[in-house]
Design a protein around this motif. Structure first.
Motif, PDB file in Angstrom:
ATOM      1  N   GLY A  89      -2.111   3.243  -3.744  1.00 41.49           N
ATOM      2  CA  GLY A  89      -2.050   1.696  -4.497  1.00 41.49           C
ATOM      3  C   GLY A  89      -0.658   1.027  -4.173  1.00 41.49           C
ATOM      4  N   HIS A  90      -0.877  -0.134  -4.757  1.00 41.81           N
ATOM      5  CA  HIS A  90      -1.752  -0.821  -5.727  1.00 41.81           C
ATOM      6  C   HIS A  90      -2.037  -2.229  -5.516  1.00 41.81           C
ATOM      7  N   ALA A  91      -1.977  -2.383  -3.970  1.00 43.85           N
ATOM      8  CA  ALA A  91      -2.335  -3.723  -3.254  1.00 43.85           C
ATOM      9  C   ALA A  91      -3.147  -3.313  -2.391  1.00 43.85           C
ATOM     10  N   LEU A  92      -4.069  -2.417  -2.168  1.00 40.93           N
ATOM     11  CA  LEU A  92      -5.167  -2.144  -1.160  1.00 40.93           C
ATOM     12  C   LEU A  92      -6.154  -3.676  -1.295  1.00 40.93           C
ATOM     13  N   HIS A  93      -6.354  -4.087  -2.185  1.00 40.54           N
ATOM     14  CA  HIS A  93      -7.204  -5.319  -2.207  1.00 40.54           C
ATOM     15  C   HIS A  93      -6.570  -6.739  -1.423  1.00 40.54           C
ATOM     16  N   GLU A  94      -5.458  -6.459  -1.442  1.00 39.84           N
ATOM     17  CA  GLU A  94      -4.627  -7.696  -0.599  1.00 39.84           C
ATOM     18  C   GLU A  94      -4.214  -7.383   0.808  1.00 39.84           C
ATOM     19  N   ILE A 152       0.716  -1.121  -0.020  1.00 38.18           N
ATOM     20  CA  ILE A 152       0.008  -0.141   0.050  1.00 38.18           C
ATOM     21  C   ILE A 152       0.855   1.259  -0.124  1.00 38.18           C
ATOM     22  N   SER A 153       0.956   2.068  -1.012  1.00 40.26           N
ATOM     23  CA  SER A 153       1.855   2.878  -1.438  1.00 40.26           C
ATOM     24  C   SER A 153       1.204   4.318  -1.514  1.00 40.26           C
ATOM     25  N   PHE A 154       1.773   5.566  -1.272  1.00 39.14           N
ATOM     26  CA  PHE A 154       1.002   6.754  -1.481  1.00 39.14           C
ATOM     27  C   PHE A 154       1.623   7.584  -2.563  1.00 39.14           C
ATOM     28  N   PHE A 155       1.013   8.051  -3.254  1.00 38.52           N
ATOM     29  CA  PHE A 155       1.481   9.114  -4.383  1.00 38.52           C
ATOM     30  C   PHE A 155       0.835  10.389  -4.429  1.00 38.52           C
ATOM     31  N   PHE A 156       1.802  11.348  -4.413  1.00 36.53           N
ATOM     32  CA  PHE A 156       1.425  12.822  -4.372  1.00 36.53           C
ATOM     33  C   PHE A 156       0.888  13.391  -5.841  1.00 36.53           C
ATOM     34  N   GLU A 157       0.119  14.613  -5.826  1.00 39.49           N
ATOM     35  CA  GLU A 157      -0.282  15.069  -7.049  1.00 39.49           C
ATOM     36  C   GLU A 157       1.149  16.154  -7.374  1.00 39.49           C
ATOM     37  N   GLU A 158       1.237  16.194  -8.856  1.00 41.77           N
ATOM     38  CA  GLU A 158       2.377  17.079  -9.153  1.00 41.77           C
ATOM     39  C   GLU A 158       1.981  18.505  -8.556  1.00 41.77           C
ATOM     40  N   HIS A 191      -8.168  -3.412 -11.345  1.00 41.68           N
ATOM     41  CA  HIS A 191      -7.910  -3.927 -12.795  1.00 41.68           C
ATOM     42  C   HIS A 191      -7.809  -5.466 -12.514  1.00 41.68           C
ATOM     43  N   ILE A 192      -8.743  -6.442 -13.266  1.00 39.59           N
ATOM     44  CA  ILE A 192      -8.703  -7.694 -13.241  1.00 39.59           C
ATOM     45  C   ILE A 192      -8.276  -8.191 -14.473  1.00 39.59           C
ATOM     46  N   VAL A 193      -7.720  -9.477 -14.688  1.00 33.67           N
ATOM     47  CA  VAL A 193      -7.372 -10.180 -15.564  1.00 33.67           C
ATOM     48  C   VAL A 193      -7.765 -11.546 -15.424  1.00 33.67           C
ATOM     49  N   ASP A 194      -8.054 -12.433 -16.739  1.00 31.73           N
ATOM     50  CA  ASP A 194      -8.022 -14.221 -16.371  1.00 31.73           C
ATOM     51  C   ASP A 194      -6.722 -14.619 -16.475  1.00 31.73           C
ATOM     52  N   THR A 195      -6.669 -15.571 -15.625  1.00 38.03           N
ATOM     53  CA  THR A 195      -5.543 -16.274 -15.759  1.00 38.03           C
ATOM     54  C   THR A 195      -5.671 -17.711 -16.288  1.00 38.03           C
ATOM     55  N   GLU A 196      -6.970 -17.734 -16.924  1.00 40.05           N
ATOM     56  CA  GLU A 196      -6.874 -19.224 -17.382  1.00 40.05           C
ATOM     57  C   GLU A 196      -7.280 -19.072 -18.964  1.00 40.05           C
ATOM     58  N   GLY A 197      -5.977 -19.540 -19.734  1.00 38.43           N
ATOM     59  CA  GLY A 197      -5.964 -19.156 -20.880  1.00 38.43           C
ATOM     60  C   GLY A 197      -5.597 -17.989 -21.471  1.00 38.43           C
ATOM     61  N   CYS A 198      -4.970 -17.074 -20.491  1.00 37.56           N
ATOM     62  CA  CYS A 198      -4.379 -15.798 -20.765  1.00 37.56           C
ATOM     63  C   CYS A 198      -3.166 -15.829 -20.148  1.00 37.56           C
ATOM     64  N   LYS A 199      -1.814 -15.471 -20.857  1.00 37.89           N
ATOM     65  CA  LYS A 199      -0.507 -15.386 -20.323  1.00 37.89           C
ATOM     66  C   LYS A 199      -0.233 -13.922 -19.811  1.00 37.89           C
ATOM     67  N   VAL A 254      -8.384 -12.642 -11.492  1.00 39.16           N
ATOM     68  CA  VAL A 254      -7.444 -12.141 -10.569  1.00 39.16           C
ATOM     69  C   VAL A 254      -7.272 -10.748 -10.577  1.00 39.16           C
ATOM     70  N   ILE A 255      -7.161 -10.044  -9.458  1.00 37.72           N
ATOM     71  CA  ILE A 255      -7.079  -8.529  -9.090  1.00 37.72           C
ATOM     72  C   ILE A 255      -5.587  -8.313  -9.315  1.00 37.72           C
ATOM     73  N   MET A 256      -5.120  -7.595 -10.117  1.00 38.07           N
ATOM     74  CA  MET A 256      -3.670  -7.239 -10.268  1.00 38.07           C
ATOM     75  C   MET A 256      -3.497  -5.890  -9.809  1.00 38.07           C
ATOM     76  N   GLN A 257      -4.377  -5.047  -9.662  1.00 33.22           N
ATOM     77  CA  GLN A 257      -4.283  -3.682  -9.077  1.00 33.22           C
ATOM     78  C   GLN A 257      -5.119  -3.113  -8.503  1.00 33.22           C
ATOM     79  N   SER A 258      -5.287  -2.550  -7.394  1.00 32.74           N
ATOM     80  CA  SER A 258      -6.211  -1.569  -6.894  1.00 32.74           C
ATOM     81  C   SER A 258      -5.716  -0.187  -6.343  1.00 32.74           C
ATOM     82  N   MET A 259      -6.573   0.794  -6.586  1.00 33.91           N
ATOM     83  CA  MET A 259      -6.192   2.220  -6.425  1.00 33.91           C
ATOM     84  C   MET A 259      -7.159   3.008  -5.898  1.00 33.91           C
ATOM     85  N   TYR A 260      -7.145   3.679  -4.901  1.00 27.93           N
ATOM     86  CA  TYR A 260      -8.225   4.802  -4.358  1.00 27.93           C
ATOM     87  C   TYR A 260      -7.593   6.128  -4.739  1.00 27.93           C
ATOM     88  N   ILE A 261      -8.249   6.836  -5.716  1.00 28.36           N
ATOM     89  CA  ILE A 261      -8.005   7.908  -6.463  1.00 28.36           C
ATOM     90  C   ILE A 261      -8.997   9.074  -5.838  1.00 28.36           C
TER      91      ILE A 261
END
Length: 282
Positions: free
Chosen positions: A101-106, A74-80, A255-263, A133-140
């Motif tokens: 982000g990028h692993a709030l869901h975990e 769980i990391s924090f990113f500032f506005e420019e 952001h979610i991807v399918d890990t069956e049939g997708c590499k 599989v959830i590959m990343q999560s972000m609170y914006i």
């Protein structure tokens, strides 16, 4: 319709035709309140002496270890625009953060509960995913007055599998309007395929080609109420503008991807040491 996440034939047809789908009242006011309070607590506990600025325009700023390691933290990113000429925050950290982000869901129980809920799982079952599989999560945050622009892009550029399988979920935690920086999308643009890839090598992260020029007249605003979920096809062209209003526009993005049939592409910026657990196995 049964479980909230189950998509009916009309919704599926709209999603495949437009490349996006808005589901009203996906999350309850209680769920939204719980996530916002949890984020308040995370920010209170965050030591802002470690600074990493998030930019969608200057990707060189994304190449530090802090960004890479955020895939499993769980990391924090500032506005420019949050800093003065001396590198000091102009206002409190709570009003200066671009995203978390990028692993709030975990690693956070509140965000994990929503991310791994039955209504999320059933939505992806409706979309035909076999092993999502959830590959990343972000609170914006889209902060008042300084919330940065997100340039036109496709989620498959950043979260790439072969064949492409990324679907984005964008949950409004506050009302999103034209005034405070709602999403904009080009309906049907997902049918034209992937425009470019964002990849990582020994020199850092890069796009493999410049962005095309888009006709802004083709974009439509996706104004939604708090609690609404926007389901986004991985090839949909979408963006959001700067928030120049006095009102924030908080949202949770998955952001979610399918890990069956997708590499999973080995040159993605996300390189997991531990394979994430799927939402389900079909």
């Amino acid at each position: 319709m049964g479980i909230v996440g189950n998509l009916n034939p009309e919704q599926l047809q709209a999603f495949h035709s437009q490349g996006f789908l808005v589901i009203d009242s996906f999350s309850s006011p209680e769920e939204i309140d719980g996530m916002r309070k949890q984020m308040d607590q995370l920010l209170d506990e965050f030591n802002s002496s470690t600074v990493s600025i998030f930019s969608t325009k200057n990707q060189k700023k994304l190449t530090d270890d802090y960004f890479y390691e955020s895939a499993e933290k769980i990391s924090f990113f500032f506005e420019e625009k949050a800093f003065d000429d001396n590198g000091n925050l102009k206002q409190p950290k709570q009003l200066s953060i671009n995203k978390v982000g990028h692993a709030l869901h975990e690693f956070d129980p509140v965000f994990s509960k929503l991310s791994r809920s039955e209504k999320i799982s059933s939505l992806f079952s409706s979309l035909g995913y076999k092993r999502p599989v959830i590959m990343q999560s972000m609170y914006i945050f889209k902060q008042p007055g300084i919330g940065g622009e997100v340039v036109p892009h496709q989620d498959n550029s950043f979260i790439y599998t072969d064949p492409p399988s990324c679907t984005g979920l964008w949950l409004a935690l506050e009302d999103a309007t034209i005034v405070n920086g709602c999403l904009w999308a080009i309906p049907g643009s997902h049918k034209n395929g992937l425009v470019r890839r964002f990849y990582r090598n020994e020199e850092g992260v890069h796009f493999d080609r410049p962005s095309p020029d888009y006709d802004q007249k083709q974009f439509v605003p996706l104004e939604v109420k708090a609690g609404s979920l926007v389901v986004i096809h991985g090839d949909l062209i979408h963006q959001s503008f700067e928030n120049q209003s006095p009102k924030s526009r908080h949202a949770l993005s998955l952001h979610i991807v399918d890990t069956e049939g997708c590499k999973w592409a080995p040159d993605n910026w996300i390189r997991r040491k531990v394979e994430p657990e799927p939402l389900y196995n079909s």
